[in-house]
Every structure is written in structure tokens, then in C-alpha cells.
Write a protein that holds these residues in place. Sequence first.
Motif, PDB file in Angstrom:
ATOM      1  N   GLY A   1       1.452   6.596   4.288  1.00 31.17           N
ATOM      2  CA  GLY A   1       0.859   7.812   4.824  1.00 31.17           C
ATOM      3  C   GLY A   1      -0.290   8.373   4.026  1.00 31.17           C
ATOM      4  N   ASN A   2      -1.073   7.505   3.352  1.00 35.16           N
ATOM      5  CA  ASN A   2      -2.194   8.012   2.560  1.00 35.16           C
ATOM      6  C   ASN A   2      -3.366   7.044   2.690  1.00 35.16           C
ATOM      7  N   ASP A   3      -4.026   7.098   3.830  1.00 39.26           N
ATOM      8  CA  ASP A   3      -5.117   6.166   4.098  1.00 39.26           C
ATOM      9  C   ASP A   3      -6.272   6.336   3.119  1.00 39.26           C
ATOM     10  N   ALA A   4      -6.540   7.573   2.716  1.00 40.40           N
ATOM     11  CA  ALA A   4      -7.660   7.805   1.795  1.00 40.40           C
ATOM     12  C   ALA A   4      -7.405   7.147   0.448  1.00 40.40           C
TER      13      ALA A   4
ATOM     14  N   ASN B   1      -5.346   4.612  -0.102  1.00 39.28           N
ATOM     15  CA  ASN B   1      -5.381   3.163   0.117  1.00 39.28           C
ATOM     16  C   ASN B   1      -6.813   2.644   0.071  1.00 39.28           C
ATOM     17  N   ALA B   2      -7.725   3.384   0.700  1.00 37.27           N
ATOM     18  CA  ALA B   2      -9.130   2.949   0.722  1.00 37.27           C
ATOM     19  C   ALA B   2      -9.756   3.013  -0.662  1.00 37.27           C
TER      20      ALA B   2
ATOM     21  N   GLY C   1       0.795  -1.219   0.000  1.00 38.30           N
ATOM     22  CA  GLY C   1       0.000   0.000   0.000  1.00 38.30           C
ATOM     23  C   GLY C   1       0.828   1.270   0.000  1.00 38.30           C
ATOM     24  N   TYR C   2       0.114   2.404   0.014  1.00 33.52           N
ATOM     25  CA  TYR C   2       0.748   3.715  -0.024  1.00 33.52           C
ATOM     26  C   TYR C   2       1.162   4.145   1.378  1.00 33.52           C
TER      27      TYR C   2
END
Length: 512
Positions: free
Chosen positions: A370-373, A375-376, A367-368
Amino acid sequence: MPLRHLNPHDQHLFRQFGRGPTVPVPDPLLHHAVARHAAASPHAVAAEHQGARLTYGELDRYADALAARLIREGVHPGDHVGLFVRRSIPMLVGLLGILKAGAAYVPQDIGLAPPAQLTHVIRTARTRVVLTVAEHAHRVPLPAGHLLLPLDDLLIPLDEPLPHAPAPRPRVTGDDGCYVLFTSGTTGRPNGVKVTHRNVANLLLTEPGGLGIRPGDRVAQLLSIAFDMAAWEILGCLTHGGTLVIRGKDIAAAARTADVIIATPTVLSGLDPAACPRVRTVAVAGEPCPRPLADRWARQAAFHNCCGPTETTIVNTMSRHDPHAPLLTIGRPTPNNTVYVLDPDRRPLPVGETGEMWAGGDCVSAGYLGNDALNAERYAPDPFLGGGRRMFRTRDLGRWTPDGRLEHLGRTDDQVKVRGFRVELDSVSSVLEAAGCTRAVTLKRDARSLVSFVCPADIDPDAARRAVADALPYYCVPEQVLPLADLPGTDRGKVDKQALLRMIEERLAVAR
């Protein structure tokens, strides 16, 4: 059941076509494979660059010494270490030393990356330690509390005895990071993608991803270290005991002596197969491959047309191309991987229908950073594999052929509206390439017009437009066809579309 809307035959084909073969991977840790070659053949040449050579024994011992130094500086498994270098022998020592220390390497081309990008990479990947060479140390925007290690200060001259440092043995697993690759950032700030050892080993240590590389084979290293396909060149070579031919400024000189070439179509189009008599295997990815280019090389070598974004570990589909085949496809999923063609509601589509390709299996990266948005948005639970597995939204359009191969039909963001009609830009370029252009790129210029850039420079623009008009609806016909000797490339070896748009605007401004 996620397949219940399909009839039984389409359910069967979904499972049959969408799943790659299940194959054991010999070892998920890539540096173990390199160490085995060093132990078995320490005097074999691991790399060549501008007259210098490095054997496997030297590479392994230098990397052990570097790993020991990194561990003394507090580097642990799970950490990220910057590798800010140009193509060179120290680049290889840095890469392997970082892996031996249990960390993931974070590559940037120090000669090309602007300071703001390096600052973003250091901050996002939290690279407390950065490796470079003394010549470029001044270019690294090092924050307070970070450590910069010049690789050439750590490497004693090759004519002196090498240190016999004990090999470090940190506890590393296949789920630990191998590298953090920052995407090109053409649509915004670059995003750091964490790719694990298991991800990379699954491609490189199985076939066809191993490309049949054997000890002694010469593999050209043509691409930027900051591009994930460079990991295919470098680690694909070293994990199989080959000799990495690291290019200088002359790409063709490195390719001339190589057995294996891994490249983007843009880079490959600058090479002449007749001038590369040793080449027996070619793999291309990173952008759509023109059919004429594939046919040209497939007559001489095993030519693999491949596809897959950084987030699915270099490539996750491959096809050995036959120049007599009716279609140039991206083939089938690589071992232990899956591909699903889904509608906007993430439901499987029947064979022959166009949808968005989602990738599953062992290729799906961690995944990316520091970019939870994001990733979602891009990663989702895989309802077809289950068991907590994830799948990745590639944003590539595709469809299955009746014999179970994938046609790549462009990017979702390459579907544009022109005069209110939806147009797939790659379909226009494909017609131009079938009509005699060796390369073609089509772009949307404004709400009412398309423009195509084609090679070679002696193409008749009117004949090219007529070819599109004969094959596609009127709204797909480019307003202009601009013949060029070559298409401009980015530092990652892909067509520079922004440069092409600037070119057409400059020409129009002059015409006014």
C-alpha cells in the motif's frame, strides 16, 4: 549499454565481483522442507522452550490441523494472517500452519508492540485472521469482522493423541508471500514488506545462508519474531532438521547449549564465547559489527559478517571472517543475487570508489504494501540483469576492495554535515574500535558537534579523542566520548540511538 562509461577492465570486475554464484534451490516452498524432515525423523526434537519439547512429527501434525482450520475460515494463498505472539512453541505451530494454508504470516511481538502499531499492521496487511495465545488475546485491537484464534485453544495437550487431519494442499508457488515484515519505523510509520517463499528459500536453502545446519544441530532462537532475522533462526533451523532452542528471559542460557547463533552485534556482545563451548557457527547482521567482536568470536567459530535490509530478504551479502584479515568486510553477494555500487545517477562506479549499494537478483522482495510512492523510490528496473528484474536501493554506502569484497561504509543517512563538512559517523566509530573500544557509536548532537558512546566503562575519553584526532580531520573528532558499561538496545536487538541522545541531553541538563 549501462557499463559503457567504464573501461573494459572495470566492466569485467563489475560483472565478476557483483554477481553471486548461480546455484539451484532445491524447493522454493519452505514448509515442504520442514515436512520432509517430519516424515524422515518424526521423533527428532524440533524445538525446546522452558522445559517443553516438540518433535517434528508433532509440529507437522499440529500445523496441518491449524492449516485445515484456517482454510475452513476462508484463508487462501495470497492472504496475510497475523501472528501476534511471544517466543514459544505455539509461535512455531502458528507460523508453519499459516504457511501450510498457503498464506503469509505477519509477525508482531504481542508483549512489546503498542496497540496503535498493531492496529496499523492489521489495517495495512489486511489480516482478517489473527493468531495469538489466550494470555495475550485482550491486547489485540481486533476490528469488526476479523477473527481471533488463540493458538493454545487449538493445540491439545502433548500427552494426548494428536489428530490425524489430512494435510491441506493449497496451490502455493514460490512467488506467493512467506511473510510480511514491518520495518522498525524509526523514521516514521512502519512499512510492511512482502517477502516471498522464493526470496527466503534462496537464502536459507543454499550456502552460506544455510550456515551448514544439519539434523540435530541446536540453533538458538534469541531475536524478536517481529525482526526478519528471527526468520533466519526459525526457518533456517526447521528447514534443515535442527533443534530450535527458544530462549526465555535468559539469552545466555539458550546460547550456552547452541551450535549455531544468529544475532545482531548488540545481542552477541552480551554473550561470552567462553561460556558457549558448543557454538561452531555465528552470523551477525542488522547493524555494523565492531571488529573486536568479530575477531573474538572468529577465533572460536565460523563467523559470518552479513548485511542486507528487510527488503532484500534478511541478508544478501556474507563474509566468513578471518581474525588475521586486514579488513572486516561484508563479503560477496549470496547465491543468485547481485550487488551494484552506483553513483547518484545509478551508474556503476569503478572498484575502490564509494557509492550506494543496490541489490538485485532473487533476494529482491515483492515490495511495500500500500505504498506506491515508496516502491517507486526504492525499487527500480534492473538494467544489469534485465528481463523485467528489479533492484533495490539499500541506502548503504560501500566500495569494492581489489579482491572483490564489499566494505560497508555506513548508511547514506549516517553521512552528516558538521561545521559544513561531510562526516561518515561509522568511520569515527571504527577508529575508536581500533583504538581499544569493544563497541563504539557516534552520533551528531548538533550542527557543530559529534558525541561518541563507547564500551567498556573504563575507557579513557581523552585518549579516545586523541586516537580520532590522529586518524581523521579535526571536524570528525567527537566533542565528548562517553564510556558506558553497555549500550542500550531496542526490542530488535540493535543499538538504541535515540536513548543515547536522550542520555547525553539529560547529562548536559544536570550539568547546567
